[in-house]
Design an enzyme around this catalytic site. Structure first.
Site, PDB file in Angstrom:
ATOM      1  N   TRP A 102       0.824  -1.211   0.000  1.00 29.09           N
ATOM      2  CA  TRP A 102       0.000   0.000   0.000  1.00 29.09           C
ATOM      3  C   TRP A 102       0.851   1.250   0.000  1.00 29.09           C
ATOM      4  O   TRP A 102       0.558   2.203  -0.714  1.00 29.09           O
ATOM      5  CB  TRP A 102      -0.982  -0.009   1.181  1.00 29.09           C
ATOM      6  CG  TRP A 102      -1.737  -1.291   1.175  1.00 29.09           C
ATOM      7  CD1 TRP A 102      -1.612  -2.339   2.034  1.00 29.09           C
ATOM      8  CD2 TRP A 102      -2.696  -1.701   0.188  1.00 29.09           C
ATOM      9  NE1 TRP A 102      -2.421  -3.367   1.640  1.00 29.09           N
ATOM     10  CE2 TRP A 102      -3.099  -3.006   0.527  1.00 29.09           C
ATOM     11  CE3 TRP A 102      -3.244  -1.106  -0.948  1.00 29.09           C
ATOM     12  CZ2 TRP A 102      -4.038  -3.717  -0.225  1.00 29.09           C
ATOM     13  CZ3 TRP A 102      -4.171  -1.805  -1.699  1.00 29.09           C
ATOM     14  CH2 TRP A 102      -4.555  -3.090  -1.345  1.00 29.09           C
ATOM     15  N   ASP A 172      -1.886   6.444   6.325  1.00 28.78           N
ATOM     16  CA  ASP A 172      -2.927   5.577   5.774  1.00 28.78           C
ATOM     17  C   ASP A 172      -3.226   4.561   6.872  1.00 28.78           C
ATOM     18  O   ASP A 172      -2.404   3.693   7.165  1.00 28.78           O
ATOM     19  CB  ASP A 172      -2.400   4.888   4.503  1.00 28.78           C
ATOM     20  CG  ASP A 172      -3.341   3.789   4.001  1.00 28.78           C
ATOM     21  OD1 ASP A 172      -4.431   3.612   4.579  1.00 28.78           O
ATOM     22  OD2 ASP A 172      -2.973   3.109   3.021  1.00 28.78           O
ATOM     23  N   LYS A 196     -12.856  -2.012   6.743  1.00 34.58           N
ATOM     24  CA  LYS A 196     -12.202  -2.979   7.619  1.00 34.58           C
ATOM     25  C   LYS A 196     -12.651  -2.763   9.062  1.00 34.58           C
ATOM     26  O   LYS A 196     -13.272  -3.623   9.672  1.00 34.58           O
ATOM     27  CB  LYS A 196     -10.689  -2.888   7.499  1.00 34.58           C
ATOM     28  CG  LYS A 196     -10.227  -3.228   6.076  1.00 34.58           C
ATOM     29  CD  LYS A 196      -8.870  -2.664   5.786  1.00 34.58           C
ATOM     30  CE  LYS A 196      -8.548  -2.583   4.317  1.00 34.58           C
ATOM     31  NZ  LYS A 196      -8.827  -3.748   3.515  1.00 34.58           N
TER      32      LYS A 196
HETATM   33  N1  PMP Z   1      -4.345   0.990   2.279  1.00 34.87           N
HETATM   34  C1  PMP Z   1      -4.414  -0.161   2.975  1.00 34.87           C
HETATM   35  C2  PMP Z   1      -3.561  -0.312   4.185  1.00 34.87           C
HETATM   36  C3  PMP Z   1      -5.277  -1.170   2.565  1.00 34.87           C
HETATM   37  O1  PMP Z   1      -5.359  -2.309   3.253  1.00 34.87           O
HETATM   38  C4  PMP Z   1      -6.091  -0.977   1.413  1.00 34.87           C
HETATM   39  C5  PMP Z   1      -7.095  -1.999   0.940  1.00 34.87           C
HETATM   40  N2  PMP Z   1      -6.977  -3.256   1.361  1.00 34.87           N
HETATM   41  C6  PMP Z   1      -5.961   0.224   0.710  1.00 34.87           C
HETATM   42  C7  PMP Z   1      -5.101   1.195   1.179  1.00 34.87           C
HETATM   43  C8  PMP Z   1      -6.763   0.488  -0.529  1.00 34.87           C
HETATM   44  O2  PMP Z   1      -8.044   0.773  -0.127  1.00 34.87           O
HETATM   45  P1  PMP Z   1      -9.283   0.948  -1.119  1.00 34.87           P
HETATM   46  O3  PMP Z   1      -9.588  -0.421  -1.643  1.00 34.87           O
HETATM   47  O4  PMP Z   1     -10.328   1.511  -0.226  1.00 34.87           O
HETATM   48  O5  PMP Z   1      -8.866   1.883  -2.202  1.00 34.87           O
END
Ligand code: PMP
Length: 361
Positions: A102, A172, A196
């Site tokens: 991420w 994030d 989550k």
């Molecule tokens: N950051 C983290 C730490 C994640 O776990 C995720 C999705 N699993 C995201 C960003 C991306 O999120 P989204 O699918 O809401 O764009």
């Protein structure tokens, strides 16, 4: 009713009281003769939900007056781009702590818009740990320092946030926001996809320092500008009303469980149970993550062979547990045990792990 023990990484299990409340209120909500998803986002009934959710979030996090809660669409992935678009000045750059997946994606977006500089990384170790503060090489002129508090896939988590001096800190926190108390006011920007720990997918929670927004770039498209969402309290255009209603229900549940102090006690106990099973069977279950960086939200482990991992996941599913397969990019097994996962679910998994190890070890 039969509820599965749901270990999916996200969308993920939600607190049953939040779902039951939605079920009861759905056809005729607040005596309006309609559901919350059918009412105008300009109605007074919706207003109460919208501001109720914002205020609960601020209360649970202990936000000061300079911090504002926003609801934005496009997922955390859109925040990867919005943060640099708004806050890296022309010719500038931002620093990133790269903990894999991420944060790597966030760096990629920053590099499309401006410059994303890696200030620390655990890539040489396969992202199996969180870099220590002593490893940071910070640029004092960086627009901000960005970190990913929990790597959902690798199962790593920051247990202490770094000191970055006067540089704004951006986090994030998609996969661990609200898991425990922390000083949210230290951050200039926090973002988290709701799916989550906070609710269904479709809404991203953004917590932002108002005085920092004033310094944001102006040449940003309207919907991608924090200024737009801040000025209108996330009511500039139609927000994802049902998702925000569910967020409100979940936040009320968090508050009833003792807020973030209650969440931390619950979450530490659950994580310790699973890491404890790995200690009981060290030759059978191996956690690839160094002990100080282990996540209390996404617990990952390997078995002696991929065949045994597949068998574990299949037998787990038969026993009533879904989502135990590790992310396709890393393999192995993973149990996502966010706030809403009850201790009983984790005990059920732990017992299954013990039985499986005895039968197959
Ligand atoms: N950051 C983290 C730490 C994640 O776990 C995720 C999705 N699993 C995201 C960003 C991306 O999120 P989204 O699918 O809401 O764009």
């Amino acid at each position: 009713m039969s509820r599965s023990w749901n270990f999916y990484a996200g969308p993920a299990t939600l607190p049953l009281p939040a779902l039951e409340r939605a079920k009861a209120e759905l056809p005729d909500w607040e005596n309006t003769g309609m559901s919350v998803m059918e009412t105008s986002h300009r109605s007074k009934e919706y207003d109460a939900v919208h501001y109720g959710a914002m205020n609960l979030m601020a209360e649970l996090l202990g936000l000061d007056d300079d911090h504002q809660v926003l609801f934005i669409q496009g997922g955390a992935s859109t925040q990867f781009a919005m943060a640099p678009m708004n806050f890296i000045p022309p010719g500038g750059s931002a620093d990133f702590v790269d903990t894999g997946t991420w944060s790597t994606k966030a760096i990629k977006e920053a590099n499309i818009i401006a410059k994303g500089r890696v200030a620390a990384t655990s890539e040489p170790d396969g992202f199996t740990r969180i870099p220590k503060q002593s490893e940071y090489d910070l640029d004092p002129s960086a627009a901000y320092v960005h970190l990913t508090s929990n790597n959902t896939i690798k199962g790593t988590q920051f247990h202490e946030f770094p000191d970055v001096g006067d540089t704004p800190l951006v986090g994030d926190m998609s996969s661990d926001i609200l898991w425990r108390p922390f000083d949210a006011n230290r951050f200039s920007l926090i973002y988290a996809g709701a799916q989550k720990n906070i609710g269904p997918s479709g809404v991203t929670i953004v917590i932002i320092r108002k005085s920092w927004i004033e310094t944001a770039n102006d040449n940003v498209p309207t919907m991608l500008s924090y200024k737009t969402h801040s000025a209108k309290d996330s009511l500039y255009n139609t927000p994802p009303t049902f998702a925000i209603y569910m967020v409100r229900n979940v936040l009320e549940w968090v508050k009833e469980q003792g807020g973030l102090v209650g969440m931390e006690a619950r979450n530490r106990a659950k994580g310790d149970v699973l890491y404890g099973v790995m200690t009981e069977f060290p030759d059978f279950y191996k956690c690839p993550v160094e002990p100080e960086s282990r996540s209390y939200m996404n617990v990952v482990w390997r078995l002696p062979s991929e065949e045994l991992e597949a068998k574990f996941v299949a037998e787990g599913l038969d026993a009533g547990m879904c989502g135990l397969k590790g992310h396709r990019s890393v393999g192995g097994c993973r149990a996502s045990i966010y706030n809403a996962m009850p201790a009983e679910g984790v005990e059920f998994l732990a017992e299954f792990m013990r039985r499986f190890a005895r039968a197959n070890g």
